[in-house]
Design an enzyme around this catalytic site. Sequence first.
Site, PDB file in Angstrom:
ATOM      1  N   LYS A  57       0.836  -1.205   0.000  1.00 10.15           N
ATOM      2  CA  LYS A  57       0.000   0.000   0.000  1.00 10.15           C
ATOM      3  C   LYS A  57       0.868   1.252   0.000  1.00 10.15           C
ATOM      4  O   LYS A  57       0.597   2.222  -0.719  1.00 10.15           O
ATOM      5  CB  LYS A  57      -0.948  -0.023   1.214  1.00 10.15           C
ATOM      6  CG  LYS A  57      -2.060  -1.034   1.036  1.00 10.15           C
ATOM      7  CD  LYS A  57      -2.803  -1.364   2.327  1.00 10.15           C
ATOM      8  CE  LYS A  57      -3.779  -2.503   2.038  1.00 10.15           C
ATOM      9  NZ  LYS A  57      -4.431  -3.063   3.237  1.00 10.15           N
ATOM     10  N   GLN A 101      -4.634  -1.424   9.396  1.00 12.85           N
ATOM     11  CA  GLN A 101      -4.560  -2.783   8.850  1.00 12.85           C
ATOM     12  C   GLN A 101      -5.152  -3.789   9.841  1.00 12.85           C
ATOM     13  O   GLN A 101      -4.771  -3.818  11.012  1.00 12.85           O
ATOM     14  CB  GLN A 101      -3.084  -3.118   8.550  1.00 12.85           C
ATOM     15  CG  GLN A 101      -2.870  -4.454   7.890  1.00 12.85           C
ATOM     16  CD  GLN A 101      -3.437  -4.508   6.466  1.00 12.85           C
ATOM     17  OE1 GLN A 101      -3.304  -3.567   5.693  1.00 12.85           O
ATOM     18  NE2 GLN A 101      -4.088  -5.616   6.135  1.00 12.85           N
ATOM     19  N   ASP A 124     -11.035   2.598   3.873  1.00 17.82           N
ATOM     20  CA  ASP A 124     -11.363   1.172   3.832  1.00 17.82           C
ATOM     21  C   ASP A 124     -12.884   0.973   3.799  1.00 17.82           C
ATOM     22  O   ASP A 124     -13.354  -0.147   3.588  1.00 17.82           O
ATOM     23  CB  ASP A 124     -10.785   0.482   5.086  1.00 17.82           C
ATOM     24  CG  ASP A 124      -9.942  -0.727   4.754  1.00 17.82           C
ATOM     25  OD1 ASP A 124      -9.804  -1.030   3.554  1.00 17.82           O
ATOM     26  OD2 ASP A 124      -9.439  -1.366   5.688  1.00 17.82           O
TER      27      ASP A 124
END
Length: 301
Positions: A57, A101, A124
């Site tokens: 990422k 994450q 997200d």
Amino acid sequence: MPESSAQLIDGKIYAERLRAQVADQVAALKAAHGLQPGLAVVLVGDDPASQIYVRSKGEHSLAVGMHSVTHRLPADTTQHELLRLVGELNVDPLIHGILVQLPLPKPLDEKAVLAAINPDKDVDGLHVVNAGRLASGQPALTPCTPLGCMILLRETVGDLTGLNAVVVGRSVLVGRPIAQLLLQADCTVTIAHSRSRDLPAICRGADILVAAVGRPRMIRGDWIKPGAAVIDVGINRVPFDDPVKAAEGRTKVVGDVHFKEASQVAGWITPVPGGVGLMTVAVLLQNTVTAAKRQMGIESV
Ligand code: NDP
């Protein structure tokens, strides 16, 4: 068995194309508005898979010209410390997207951490505010894998209006948001799950079949309507078919769809690996640009 009749949906091509589009948008935002979209990724602990995802990422966000920050915190980080960092990122003007994450090491409370992220920076798409916006048809930040599936469908099938879509799986992360996006695209949507009766018959009615189950090769060729578009979200690690490799303990990744069988029947199909999974990071970058533009009140670039 005859050769595959389905057209392969190559995630690499579409992911590369999307990343190139994002890079163009970033350059245009810088030129027209002096705005550099910024993504902060937070990794707690040393889970090897998470480390790989986070590195990817960071690298991809730099490659498209974004401001990119990765916060690596030790596994014994407290809930209070993590929430404090999220709070700082929420008000950092250089950061437009925040991704924590998952999974978080125990005993950290994932739900509380996701809830603490500013929904407008929630790239997200996992904050309940974004789930609610998506469900009520308002502009939302949408979870990356589901949005990646929709991009693949639109690029291959085109107009989805009126098609019967079946989503197998109803998780908050994948199944539900995909179903919402298909509904927004004017499909007639069925969500199937572990309690559904006669799943093969439900799947046979699908012009679009999305598998997000987590069970290797569960969806067989004779469950698929001829010509259907099959999107396989599943990522399952299984022993190699070759007994020698299997005996060495070697594993490979397969989807939720029995690819060999399904590709004889389907019109389009995503491979695993090489399909949906490759889209996820590209969509994260797109979500960061979307978030930056909305925060700055920029309609288009
Ligand atoms: P979850 O375990 O959260 O959800 C699985 C869903 O499948 C549940 O709704 C469950 O039903 C349903 N299910 C389980 N068994 C059956 C069955 N026998 N028949 C019908 N439905 C069943 O998984 P996720 O949604 O998080 O992930 C699904 C898959 O997608 C996994 O393989 C995961 O690794 C992969 N994935 C891939 C990503 C990518 O980038 N490509 C990103 C995220 C996930 P119920 O609700 O009734 O229990």
